[in-house]
Design a protein around this motif. Sequence first.
Motif, PDB file in Angstrom:
ATOM      1  N   THR A 125      27.317  40.979 -14.843  1.00  0.00           N
ATOM      2  CA  THR A 125      26.375  39.084 -14.657  1.00  0.00           C
ATOM      3  C   THR A 125      25.490  39.678 -16.062  1.00  0.00           C
ATOM      4  O   THR A 125      24.924  40.846 -15.902  1.00  0.00           O
ATOM      5  N   GLN A 126      24.822  39.181 -16.821  1.00  0.00           N
ATOM      6  CA  GLN A 126      23.589  38.992 -18.053  1.00  0.00           C
ATOM      7  C   GLN A 126      22.546  38.798 -16.674  1.00  0.00           C
ATOM      8  O   GLN A 126      21.429  39.618 -17.762  1.00  0.00           O
ATOM      9  N   LEU A 127      22.040  39.401 -15.567  1.00  0.00           N
ATOM     10  CA  LEU A 127      21.261  38.953 -14.906  1.00  0.00           C
ATOM     11  C   LEU A 127      20.321  40.736 -14.493  1.00  0.00           C
ATOM     12  O   LEU A 127      21.374  41.060 -15.150  1.00  0.00           O
ATOM     13  N   THR A 128      18.818  40.604 -15.002  1.00  0.00           N
ATOM     14  CA  THR A 128      18.364  42.067 -14.729  1.00  0.00           C
ATOM     15  C   THR A 128      17.244  41.157 -14.030  1.00  0.00           C
ATOM     16  O   THR A 128      16.599  40.557 -13.844  1.00  0.00           O
ATOM     17  N   GLY A 129      16.352  42.768 -13.064  1.00  0.00           N
ATOM     18  CA  GLY A 129      15.127  42.643 -13.011  1.00  0.00           C
ATOM     19  C   GLY A 129      15.109  41.899 -11.911  1.00  0.00           C
ATOM     20  O   GLY A 129      16.419  41.855 -10.476  1.00  0.00           O
ATOM     21  N   LEU A 130      13.959  40.637 -11.406  1.00  0.00           N
ATOM     22  CA  LEU A 130      13.405  40.047  -9.871  1.00  0.00           C
ATOM     23  C   LEU A 130      14.646  38.951  -9.521  1.00  0.00           C
ATOM     24  O   LEU A 130      15.455  38.819  -8.547  1.00  0.00           O
ATOM     25  N   ALA A 131      15.122  38.459 -10.810  1.00  0.00           N
ATOM     26  CA  ALA A 131      16.436  36.885 -10.489  1.00  0.00           C
ATOM     27  C   ALA A 131      18.002  38.257  -9.787  1.00  0.00           C
ATOM     28  O   ALA A 131      18.050  37.856  -8.677  1.00  0.00           O
ATOM     29  N   LEU A 132      17.834  39.313 -10.435  1.00  0.00           N
ATOM     30  CA  LEU A 132      19.140  39.466  -9.891  1.00  0.00           C
ATOM     31  C   LEU A 132      18.666  40.641  -8.804  1.00  0.00           C
ATOM     32  O   LEU A 132      19.992  40.098  -7.412  1.00  0.00           O
ATOM     33  N   PHE A 133      17.620  40.928  -7.923  1.00  0.00           N
ATOM     34  CA  PHE A 133      17.406  41.676  -7.127  1.00  0.00           C
ATOM     35  C   PHE A 133      17.561  40.468  -6.044  1.00  0.00           C
ATOM     36  O   PHE A 133      18.134  40.461  -4.627  1.00  0.00           O
ATOM     37  N   LEU A 134      16.804  39.294  -6.299  1.00  0.00           N
ATOM     38  CA  LEU A 134      16.737  38.855  -4.907  1.00  0.00           C
ATOM     39  C   LEU A 134      18.296  37.571  -4.720  1.00  0.00           C
ATOM     40  O   LEU A 134      19.026  37.432  -3.438  1.00  0.00           O
ATOM     41  N   LEU A 135      18.538  37.819  -5.739  1.00  0.00           N
ATOM     42  CA  LEU A 135      20.306  37.462  -5.419  1.00  0.00           C
ATOM     43  C   LEU A 135      21.129  38.121  -4.750  1.00  0.00           C
ATOM     44  O   LEU A 135      22.242  37.963  -4.393  1.00  0.00           O
ATOM     45  N   LEU A 136      21.175  39.392  -4.757  1.00  0.00           N
ATOM     46  CA  LEU A 136      21.733  40.501  -3.780  1.00  0.00           C
ATOM     47  C   LEU A 136      20.981  40.561  -2.872  1.00  0.00           C
ATOM     48  O   LEU A 136      21.451  40.744  -1.389  1.00  0.00           O
ATOM     49  N   PHE A 137      19.488  39.952  -2.651  1.00  0.00           N
ATOM     50  CA  PHE A 137      19.217  40.796  -1.116  1.00  0.00           C
ATOM     51  C   PHE A 137      18.705  39.740   0.027  1.00  0.00           C
ATOM     52  O   PHE A 137      19.172  39.335   0.759  1.00  0.00           O
TER      53      PHE A 137
END
Length: 322
Positions: A230-242
Motif C-alpha cells: 500500500t501507498q498509504l501512511t500515517g493516520l489513514a493506514l493506522f485507522l484501516l488497520l485498527f
Amino acid sequence: MGGIIAFVKEWTLLVALVLGSVVYLLFSRIPALEPVGDFMGPKLVDLMPYIIFTMLYLTFCKIDMKNFRPRKWHFALQGIRTLLSALVVFAISLIPVGDTETKLIMEGVFICVICPTAAAAPVVTEKLGGGIATMTVYMIIANIFSVIIIPTFFPMVEHSANITFGIAFLLVLKRVFLVLAVPLILGLLTQHYLPRVVEWVKRQRNLAFYLWSCNLSIIMGLAVRMITRTQLTGLALFLLLFLPLIVCLILFTIGKAVGGIWGERINGGQALGQKNNVVGIWLMHSFLNPVAVIAPCAYVVWQNIINAIQLWYKDKYGYLKW
C-alpha cells in the motif's frame, strides 16, 4: 519437541497467521527465493477453494439433520447486518465532497460489516462447541441476503461502482453452489451410503480444522502482500488497520448477545463476527477503492486472533467466557 507440538496445537490459528506472514516475506524479499515465490504463490491461491471444499465436506459428514432448519436468530442477525450496513452507508453519505481519505476509511469499515459469513465458520464453530447444522443454514441465508444488500448498497457508497444484481447474484450463487451446496450434498450422501467413511471422519476430529489453518496461512500471505504494497501512511493506514478490530469486537459481541437469547451464543458470535474477507477483498478491488482493501485484510488477522484466544480459553477451562 513435544513442547513445540503442544504449543502449535494450542495456538494453531496464531501459528498459521505467523507462518503465512513469514513465508510470504521470505519468498518476496529474498532475491534468491523470489522466483520460487512468484511460481508457487498463484498455485497456492488456486488451491484455496479445494481446501475449503474438502474441509467443509469433512465437516458436513458429521452434520445432524435434525438441527438443519432455519432459526429465528438467523433472520434477526441478517436484519442487524443489514441495519449496520445501512448505518455505515448513511455515515459515508455525510462525508463532505473532496474528503477522499475519510471516505476511503469508511469504505473499509463498510466492507467489513457487509461481508457474508466465512465458509470456515462451521469448522471453527464446531471446535468452539457450537452446532454445525445451524451454522450451515445461517451461511446459506446470509448468502441469499447478500444477493439483495450488496447490489443495493454498493452504488450508494460509490456512485461509479459498476455492480448489478446480476453480477452479485452470480458471485453469490457460485459461492453457495460450489463451496457450500456441493460438499453439503456429498456429506449427506456419504452419511446415507458410506457410514464407515463417516465413522472414520468422526475419528479424525481436528482434520477439517487443520485444513482451515493451512488455508488461513495462504490468506495471511495475501493479506501481508496487500498491506506491504500500500501507498498509504500515517493516520489513514493506522485507522484501516485498527478500525477492523473495533468492528470485529462489535460484531462478535452483538452476535453473541442475539444468539444467546435463543441459547445459541457461540453460533451467533461466529455467524456475525467471522467474515468471508476473500469476498470482501474481491469486492473492494472490483467496485470500490482498492486501497481500502487493507481493512478486510486486517479483519482477517483480528477475527482469527479472537478465535485463537477463544479456542485456548475453551481448551483450558472447558467453556467460553466470551
